[in-house]
Design a protein around this motif. Sequence first.
Motif, PDB file in Angstrom:
ATOM      1  N   PHE A 194       9.330  15.423 -22.341  1.00 10.05           N
ATOM      2  CA  PHE A 194       9.704  16.428 -23.157  1.00 10.05           C
ATOM      3  C   PHE A 194       9.900  15.688 -24.395  1.00 10.05           C
ATOM      4  CE2 PHE A 194      13.326  14.278 -21.102  1.00 10.05           C
ATOM      5  CZ  PHE A 194      14.122  13.784 -22.034  1.00 10.05           C
ATOM      6  N   THR A 195      10.249  16.568 -25.544  1.00  9.82           N
ATOM      7  CA  THR A 195      10.316  16.292 -26.947  1.00  9.82           C
ATOM      8  C   THR A 195      11.492  16.339 -27.452  1.00  9.82           C
ATOM      9  OG1 THR A 195       7.922  16.444 -27.232  1.00  9.82           O
ATOM     10  CG2 THR A 195       9.284  16.012 -29.256  1.00  9.82           C
TER      11      THR A 195
ATOM     12  N   ASN B 270      11.814  12.915 -34.383  1.00 13.19           N
ATOM     13  CA  ASN B 270      11.464  13.458 -33.002  1.00 13.19           C
ATOM     14  C   ASN B 270      10.767  12.399 -32.196  1.00 13.19           C
ATOM     15  OD1 ASN B 270      12.140  16.025 -33.976  1.00 13.19           O
ATOM     16  ND2 ASN B 270      10.211  16.397 -35.241  1.00 13.19           N
ATOM     17  N   TYR B 271      11.083  12.574 -31.107  1.00  7.50           N
ATOM     18  CA  TYR B 271      10.618  11.737 -30.119  1.00  7.50           C
ATOM     19  C   TYR B 271      10.196  12.035 -28.840  1.00  7.50           C
ATOM     20  CZ  TYR B 271      13.029   8.273 -33.192  1.00  7.50           C
ATOM     21  OH  TYR B 271      13.369   7.550 -34.237  1.00  7.50           O
ATOM     22  N   ASP B 272       9.026  11.687 -28.407  1.00 10.99           N
ATOM     23  CA  ASP B 272       8.674  12.017 -27.006  1.00 10.99           C
ATOM     24  C   ASP B 272       8.918  11.196 -26.095  1.00 10.99           C
ATOM     25  OD1 ASP B 272       6.692  13.835 -28.081  1.00 10.99           O
ATOM     26  OD2 ASP B 272       5.033  12.439 -28.345  1.00 10.99           O
TER      27      ASP B 272
ATOM     28  N   PHE C 297       9.812  24.793 -23.197  1.00  7.95           N
ATOM     29  CA  PHE C 297       8.588  24.471 -23.830  1.00  7.95           C
ATOM     30  C   PHE C 297       7.857  22.936 -23.607  1.00  7.95           C
ATOM     31  CE2 PHE C 297      10.570  27.705 -26.334  1.00  7.95           C
ATOM     32  CZ  PHE C 297       9.533  28.317 -26.900  1.00  7.95           C
ATOM     33  N   LYS C 298       6.703  23.131 -23.762  1.00  9.43           N
ATOM     34  CA  LYS C 298       5.694  21.846 -23.504  1.00  9.43           C
ATOM     35  C   LYS C 298       6.294  20.673 -24.285  1.00  9.43           C
ATOM     36  CE  LYS C 298       1.822  24.660 -22.115  1.00  9.43           C
ATOM     37  NZ  LYS C 298       0.403  25.038 -22.890  1.00  9.43           N
ATOM     38  N   ALA C 299       6.227  19.602 -23.651  1.00 11.76           N
ATOM     39  CA  ALA C 299       6.436  18.441 -24.264  1.00 11.76           C
ATOM     40  C   ALA C 299       5.343  18.017 -25.360  1.00 11.76           C
ATOM     41  CB  ALA C 299       6.312  17.043 -23.336  1.00 11.76           C
TER      42      ALA C 299
END
Length: 444
Positions: free
Chosen positions: A138-139, A96-98, A222-224
């Motif tokens: 975003f993620t 998973n990456y921001d 959805f929020k980052a």
Amino acid sequence: MNHLKASLFGTFVSLCSFQSFSQATTDFKFDFGSGKVAKGYTQVLPTSAYSKEKGFGFLSNAQIVSETRKGNNALTSDFCSSTQPFFFTVDIPEGNYDVKLFLGDTKGTSTTTLKVENRRLMLEKVITDEGEIATKEFTVNVRTPNINATEKVKLKPREFAYLHWDNQLTFEFNDANPKICGLEITKASDKTITVFLAGNSTVVDQAIEPYAAWGQMIPRFFKAKNVVFANYAESGETIKSFAGAKRLDKVMSLIKSGDYFFIEFAHNDQKAGSGIEANTTYKEYLKSYIQQTKEKGAIPVLVTSMLRRNFNAEGKLNNTLGDFPEAMRQVAKEENVALIDLNAMSKVLFETMGPQKSMKAFVHYDANTFPEQTKAIHDDTHFSNYGAYELAKCIVEGIKQVKLDLANDLLDGLPNFDPANPDDEASFNFPHSPLVSVVKPDGN
């Protein structure tokens, strides 16, 4: 197959067989444009085509240009842009990456819609005013078929050409006037909640236009840094075949305490030869999925399948899914797990639209009205971008209604959505991706 699609997919087929040196790297900073390069950033020129040696670059044959403005900020005083959607990819390990994007023009305006991987919607119509630079975050989830040293997900032949299942993160910059100044990628926190999705063609990240599904639209809400979606749904799957292809094993190898597992099956399970019966084997598989999820400390959520577009003479939808939706409702009660009744919400949604307007929510196109489509398409199971977007909004409302903690991670200020009052399709201005095909997804 058009030239762009052939070129882009061919590139990915050839790249899936190797790992470049950058696989060990999880943090990146890119400065787009031909001007001065910001300190600590890697420059991306319009001519920066992907190569395995670099481990990043543009993929499509879009005519990318760069413009440089006067200013002291090296990162935001230049940008890359194109009149066509364009693709940029980075070799990166599974995880998973921001992501942080710098968008805009210090001397002009811009409009950007950002999709990743298989047309997964992350940012919708980011409009910057004259001279404005917007920073958006975003993620995103990146995945491979590997489960462990010896086991892999059993991919279908077409999946090898998908823009996921690889050690790459691919961005699609789209809309009327995208201007990309900078891009940062960092490894997401282990505390980020992952929402895993299981299902069929009504959930999957559909690879090519004109098809879409709710699973590829929902990340946009959805929020980052708080939540990331990992969509493991695939066209044609049943609850049995999903497990048989080791897709369930893959999810269970990654899911952790506090994560979610959304489960939606029925469209293919109900068919003769599936080996699934609503009130016996279907329930047994659901309970097995639930048990395995709970054993990991994660939260199972059952999602009843939406109705097909099958109207009777009175303008009401016929139930073509047999006892499967009710069987899922019963399992949710028996196992005391959350249920999002998309089946019920879709009935309201599509009946409100009516027999004619609801065609806009599904893939209905007359001959020669969509690229490469010389014959009419009439599909009452699979969704257009508009239909998938409306169903994603239903899922969001379902998350609120069943009071999942996940509701706290929705974007601030999202208006409530009532399926009895759908968005006007005529005002739905959503840019198509350039990957188009008239090949119907598996399942109906």
